[in-house]
Design a protein around this motif. Structure first.
Motif, PDB file in Angstrom:
ATOM      1  N   LEU A   1      35.344  -9.227  21.588  1.00  0.00           N
ATOM      2  CA  LEU A   1      36.832  -8.632  21.579  1.00  0.00           C
ATOM      3  C   LEU A   1      37.201  -7.697  20.972  1.00  0.00           C
ATOM      4  O   LEU A   1      38.510  -6.931  21.464  1.00  0.00           O
ATOM      5  N   ILE A   2      36.245  -6.937  20.243  1.00  0.00           N
ATOM      6  CA  ILE A   2      36.725  -5.430  20.071  1.00  0.00           C
ATOM      7  C   ILE A   2      35.684  -4.599  20.835  1.00  0.00           C
ATOM      8  O   ILE A   2      36.073  -3.300  20.514  1.00  0.00           O
ATOM      9  N   GLN A   3      35.049  -5.202  22.032  1.00  0.00           N
ATOM     10  CA  GLN A   3      33.934  -4.338  22.670  1.00  0.00           C
ATOM     11  C   GLN A   3      35.096  -3.599  23.818  1.00  0.00           C
ATOM     12  O   GLN A   3      36.051  -4.665  23.888  1.00  0.00           O
ATOM     13  N   LYS A   4      34.467  -2.325  24.369  1.00  0.00           N
ATOM     14  CA  LYS A   4      35.735  -1.171  25.062  1.00  0.00           C
ATOM     15  C   LYS A   4      36.249  -2.073  26.199  1.00  0.00           C
ATOM     16  O   LYS A   4      37.502  -2.176  25.806  1.00  0.00           O
ATOM     17  N   ASP A   5      35.492  -2.654  26.832  1.00  0.00           N
ATOM     18  CA  ASP A   5      36.676  -3.186  27.758  1.00  0.00           C
ATOM     19  C   ASP A   5      36.616  -3.692  27.573  1.00  0.00           C
ATOM     20  O   ASP A   5      38.073  -3.875  29.022  1.00  0.00           O
ATOM     21  N   VAL A   6      36.710  -5.083  26.715  1.00  0.00           N
ATOM     22  CA  VAL A   6      37.316  -6.368  27.016  1.00  0.00           C
ATOM     23  C   VAL A   6      39.115  -5.752  26.016  1.00  0.00           C
ATOM     24  O   VAL A   6      39.939  -5.505  27.370  1.00  0.00           O
ATOM     25  N   ILE A   7      39.037  -4.786  24.823  1.00  0.00           N
ATOM     26  CA  ILE A   7      40.348  -3.601  24.922  1.00  0.00           C
ATOM     27  C   ILE A   7      40.780  -3.227  25.943  1.00  0.00           C
ATOM     28  O   ILE A   7      41.945  -3.270  26.004  1.00  0.00           O
ATOM     29  N   LEU A   8      39.921  -2.304  26.842  1.00  0.00           N
ATOM     30  CA  LEU A   8      40.732  -2.155  27.858  1.00  0.00           C
ATOM     31  C   LEU A   8      41.278  -2.790  29.277  1.00  0.00           C
ATOM     32  O   LEU A   8      42.366  -2.246  29.528  1.00  0.00           O
ATOM     33  N   GLU A   9      40.928  -3.937  29.114  1.00  0.00           N
ATOM     34  CA  GLU A   9      41.260  -5.104  30.103  1.00  0.00           C
ATOM     35  C   GLU A   9      42.971  -4.974  29.575  1.00  0.00           C
ATOM     36  O   GLU A   9      43.273  -5.640  30.398  1.00  0.00           O
ATOM     37  N   ILE A  10      42.842  -5.387  28.185  1.00  0.00           N
ATOM     38  CA  ILE A  10      44.281  -6.290  27.637  1.00  0.00           C
ATOM     39  C   ILE A  10      45.105  -4.808  27.907  1.00  0.00           C
ATOM     40  O   ILE A  10      46.141  -5.356  28.283  1.00  0.00           O
ATOM     41  N   ILE A  11      44.559  -4.122  27.455  1.00  0.00           N
ATOM     42  CA  ILE A  11      46.063  -2.519  27.387  1.00  0.00           C
ATOM     43  C   ILE A  11      46.438  -2.875  29.248  1.00  0.00           C
ATOM     44  O   ILE A  11      47.375  -1.702  29.172  1.00  0.00           O
ATOM     45  N   SER A  12      45.045  -2.855  30.022  1.00  0.00           N
ATOM     46  CA  SER A  12      45.641  -2.510  31.209  1.00  0.00           C
ATOM     47  C   SER A  12      46.631  -4.040  31.979  1.00  0.00           C
ATOM     48  O   SER A  12      47.143  -3.610  32.957  1.00  0.00           O
ATOM     49  N   GLU A  13      46.950  -4.590  30.934  1.00  0.00           N
ATOM     50  CA  GLU A  13      47.701  -6.110  31.336  1.00  0.00           C
ATOM     51  C   GLU A  13      48.858  -5.656  31.628  1.00  0.00           C
ATOM     52  O   GLU A  13      49.956  -5.036  31.144  1.00  0.00           O
ATOM     53  N   GLU A  14      49.965  -6.030  32.820  1.00  0.00           N
ATOM     54  CA  GLU A  14      51.341  -6.552  32.781  1.00  0.00           C
ATOM     55  C   GLU A  14      51.970  -6.547  31.340  1.00  0.00           C
ATOM     56  O   GLU A  14      51.796  -8.090  31.264  1.00  0.00           O
ATOM     57  N   SER A  15      52.997  -6.607  30.926  1.00  0.00           N
ATOM     58  CA  SER A  15      53.922  -6.859  30.138  1.00  0.00           C
ATOM     59  C   SER A  15      54.979  -7.492  30.197  1.00  0.00           C
ATOM     60  O   SER A  15      56.412  -7.147  30.926  1.00  0.00           O
ATOM     61  N   PRO A  16      55.195  -8.802  30.609  1.00  0.00           N
ATOM     62  CA  PRO A  16      56.156  -9.965  31.449  1.00  0.00           C
ATOM     63  C   PRO A  16      57.556  -9.251  29.929  1.00  0.00           C
ATOM     64  O   PRO A  16      57.122  -9.741  28.913  1.00  0.00           O
ATOM     65  N   ILE A  17      58.905  -8.918  30.006  1.00  0.00           N
ATOM     66  CA  ILE A  17      60.076  -9.374  29.595  1.00  0.00           C
ATOM     67  C   ILE A  17      60.871 -10.499  29.560  1.00  0.00           C
ATOM     68  O   ILE A  17      60.768 -10.972  30.920  1.00  0.00           O
ATOM     69  N   TYR A  18      61.396 -11.174  28.732  1.00  0.00           N
ATOM     70  CA  TYR A  18      62.036 -12.801  29.150  1.00  0.00           C
ATOM     71  C   TYR A  18      62.963 -12.041  28.230  1.00  0.00           C
ATOM     72  O   TYR A  18      63.229 -11.433  26.930  1.00  0.00           O
ATOM     73  N   TYR A  19      63.965 -13.183  28.456  1.00  0.00           N
ATOM     74  CA  TYR A  19      65.240 -12.866  27.708  1.00  0.00           C
ATOM     75  C   TYR A  19      65.367 -14.805  27.167  1.00  0.00           C
ATOM     76  O   TYR A  19      64.988 -15.883  27.814  1.00  0.00           O
ATOM     77  N   ARG A  20      65.965 -15.067  26.042  1.00  0.00           N
ATOM     78  CA  ARG A  20      66.259 -16.367  25.664  1.00  0.00           C
ATOM     79  C   ARG A  20      67.498 -17.111  26.721  1.00  0.00           C
ATOM     80  O   ARG A  20      68.839 -16.973  26.131  1.00  0.00           O
ATOM     81  N   GLY A  21      67.119 -17.602  27.973  1.00  0.00           N
ATOM     82  CA  GLY A  21      67.897 -17.558  28.381  1.00  0.00           C
ATOM     83  C   GLY A  21      68.622 -19.549  28.237  1.00  0.00           C
ATOM     84  O   GLY A  21      67.794 -20.233  27.208  1.00  0.00           O
TER      85      GLY A  21
END
Length: 174
Positions: A48-68
């Motif tokens: 989990l602390i490997q630089k490539d794993v962290i870079l992959e995590i931060i490059s992901e899109e972030s969905p936004i939700y509302y409580r329907g």
């Protein structure tokens, strides 16, 4: 010897034995804790602390939700968009960040940042005391490293177990 002296002597012996047992247990607990720290934080912290794993995590899109509102499910969530849709976050090396910006963030969020190991034990004690005194949550004690661990590894809830995992990940990141 009087009965009171015998009881007092016996009580002193029991207290000394109890104190010795507590010291031995404390030393054993400390040694076990140091061994676990060495094994799981220093020697084998995980991928989990490997630089490539962290870079992959931060490059992901972030969905936004509302409580329907769903008649049969009041906890339902509906997606309304995505942050970084088509445009991803970029990793910026620490050395490339402006020093004034670093100091501003640290002074606002974690004044002991350069002096703790990933979590701030005194901050935790302070927050517990303030929350207990107020009878509700009025103070937090998460360090910047803990906040980073929470955001990187998506802490699922606010349970004690999740906070422990967050603290372990903060130690690993440090």
């Amino acid at each position: 010897m009087s009965k009171i002296k015998k009881i007092t002597t016996l009580l002193k012996k029991v207290l000394l034995i109890g104190l010795r047992v507590l010291v031995v247990l404390g030393v054993l607990g400390g040694l076990i804790g140091m061994g676990l720290y060495w094994q799981y934080i220093i020697k084998e912290p995980g991928d989990l602390i490997q630089k490539d794993v962290i870079l992959e995590i931060i490059s992901e899109e972030s969905p936004i939700y509302y409580r329907g509102y769903q008649p049969n499910d009041p906890t339902s969530q509906e997606p309304i968009g995505v942050l970084f849709d088509g445009q991803h976050r970029n990793y910026v090396a620490y050395e490339a960040l402006p020093k004034d910006w670093i100091h501003a963030i640290i002074s606002a969020e974690d004044k002991h940042f350069f002096h703790h190991v990933g979590f701030d034990f005194l901050g935790i004690v302070r927050a517990v005391f303030q929350n207990f005194s107020a009878g509700r949550v009025v103070a937090g004690a998460s360090t910047l490293t803990q906040q980073t661990a929470k955001n990187l590894y998506s802490r699922p809830d606010r349970s004690f177990r999740s906070k422990i995992e967050e603290a372990v990940n903060a130690l690993r990141l440090e």
